[in-house]
Write an enzyme that holds these catalytic residues in place. Structure first.
Site, PDB file in Angstrom:
ATOM      1  N   HIS A  58       0.821  -1.206   0.000  1.00 44.82           N
ATOM      2  CA  HIS A  58       0.000   0.000   0.000  1.00 44.82           C
ATOM      3  C   HIS A  58       0.859   1.262   0.000  1.00 44.82           C
ATOM      4  O   HIS A  58       0.655   2.165  -0.818  1.00 44.82           O
ATOM      5  CB  HIS A  58      -0.913  -0.018   1.233  1.00 44.82           C
ATOM      6  CG  HIS A  58      -1.884   1.112   1.262  1.00 44.82           C
ATOM      7  ND1 HIS A  58      -3.092   1.064   0.611  1.00 44.82           N
ATOM      8  CD2 HIS A  58      -1.814   2.338   1.847  1.00 44.82           C
ATOM      9  CE1 HIS A  58      -3.733   2.206   0.810  1.00 44.82           C
ATOM     10  NE2 HIS A  58      -2.976   2.995   1.555  1.00 44.82           N
TER      11      HIS A  58
ATOM     12  N   HIS B 196       3.075   6.102  -1.775  1.00 45.66           N
ATOM     13  CA  HIS B 196       3.742   7.240  -1.132  1.00 45.66           C
ATOM     14  C   HIS B 196       5.261   7.099  -1.195  1.00 45.66           C
ATOM     15  O   HIS B 196       5.939   7.457  -0.230  1.00 45.66           O
ATOM     16  CB  HIS B 196       3.288   7.350   0.333  1.00 45.66           C
ATOM     17  CG  HIS B 196       1.815   7.566   0.477  1.00 45.66           C
ATOM     18  ND1 HIS B 196       1.216   8.763   0.165  1.00 45.66           N
ATOM     19  CD2 HIS B 196       0.820   6.738   0.884  1.00 45.66           C
ATOM     20  CE1 HIS B 196      -0.093   8.662   0.391  1.00 45.66           C
ATOM     21  NE2 HIS B 196      -0.359   7.438   0.809  1.00 45.66           N
TER      22      HIS B 196
ATOM     23  N   LYS C  48      -4.772  10.355  -8.830  1.00 44.59           N
ATOM     24  CA  LYS C  48      -4.689  10.542  -7.375  1.00 44.59           C
ATOM     25  C   LYS C  48      -4.767  12.047  -7.152  1.00 44.59           C
ATOM     26  O   LYS C  48      -3.800  12.778  -7.431  1.00 44.59           O
ATOM     27  CB  LYS C  48      -3.376   9.971  -6.828  1.00 44.59           C
ATOM     28  CG  LYS C  48      -3.211  10.216  -5.329  1.00 44.59           C
ATOM     29  CD  LYS C  48      -3.042   8.933  -4.548  1.00 44.59           C
ATOM     30  CE  LYS C  48      -2.974   9.206  -3.043  1.00 44.59           C
ATOM     31  NZ  LYS C  48      -3.038   8.024  -2.224  1.00 44.59           N
TER      32      LYS C  48
END
Length: 294
Positions: free
Chosen positions: A161, A177, A222
């Site tokens: 993730h 990220h 995003k």
């Protein structure tokens, strides 16, 4: 300072220590160059139409020989193709992939960054001094598979993730990220940087170590994401592991100063594993410092 924005001095101190120990961190303008370009527009989640305020890639260059030759980076990169992009798709872990995870953890545990983080967590009573048990703890936090989407097989983990990124229902990017994955996906043309995300008065700088940004990946947008820039995998894992273990709340947000940046670190639990973790830049003094240094 408004409530919730009090700086956590203890965590700022340990994180700055880790920052100074991070010898594998890349140096802006030397090991990589970013071009922040324009400020991104507001876009709602699930939108496929977005104005592009960055005609060029975010990364104009990265020292790839360093990525290949620094063990933690090279072993980190071997993990990036181990996952199904879409949630709801059961992850199948091969013996080779288990070996890659183990070798990556071995590599980060040999760094001064992770040794210092481990020492801090032992002192705080959050980890065993036994290195093998600490490795198992990191494995549970970052690599343990769980259900992110209901009624499916085990389809996600903290590492996937945070560092690799996932898509949900084909219309939403979740996680993602990490700057190395961003660079590699941008280079292979799967990702298109759309511009930075800040308040009007906070213009980002090419020396900032955290960037709030907007991008599309495999055609999915995003609207607002964030990532450390230039940092090593061991630094990011050390910081987020400490925040994770120092709190029992499902969702934790701490405000810290690291180097010249003030940021929020957000960590969300998924049982005994990590659901998500990311930095969010609040303000940066890097340009004032760099101007004085010139």
């Amino acid at each position: 300072m408004p409530k919730g924005r009090t700086i956590n001095q203890e965590l700022s101190t340990i994180f700055n220590e880790l920052w100074r120990l991070d010898v594998n961190r890349m140096t802006p303008g030397i090991d990589y160059t970013i071009s922040v370009q324009g400020r991104a527009s507001f876009v709602s989640q699930g939108s496929h139409v977005v104005q592009d305020h960055a005609s060029q890639p975010l990364f104009s260059n990265v020292n790839e020989s360093k990525l290949r030759n620094i063990t933690t980076f090279s072993r980190f990169m071997t993990l990036l193709d181990n996952y199904e992009r879409s949630t709801g798709m059961t992850e199948r872990v091969t013996a080779d992939e288990l070996t890659e995870m183990s070798l990556f953890l071995d590599a980060i545990l040999e760094t001064q960054v992770m040794k210092r983080a481990h020492q801090y967590l032992v002192r705080k009573g959050q980890s065993s001094s036994d290195l093998r048990l600490f490795k198992n703890q990191l494995n549970l936090i970052w690599f343990h598979l769980y259900h992110r989407q209901r009624n499916t097989g085990l389809d996600s983990c903290g590492f996937e993730h945070v560092f690799v990124g996932e898509t949900k229902s084909g219309t939403e990017i979740i996680g993602f990220h990490n700057w190395v994955q961003f660079y590699l996906q941008e280079k292979s043309r799967h990702l298109d940087y759309k511009g930075y995300k800040t308040r009007v008065q906070d213009l980002p700088d090419q020396d900032d170590h955290v960037l709030n940004l907007q991008f599309s990946w495999h055609g999915v947008v995003k609207p607002a994401g964030s990532a450390f820039i230039g940092t090593s995998p061991e630094f990011e894992m050390a910081v987020f592991t400490i925040v994770f273990l120092m709190s029992t709340e499902r969702s934790t947000t701490v405000v810290v100063n690291i180097d010249q940046c003030q940021m929020e670190l957000v960590v969300v639990r998924h049982g005994r594993s990590l659901g998500t973790a990311y930095p969010k830049l609040l303000s940066s003094n890097s340009r004032h410092v760099s101007q004085h240094a010139r």
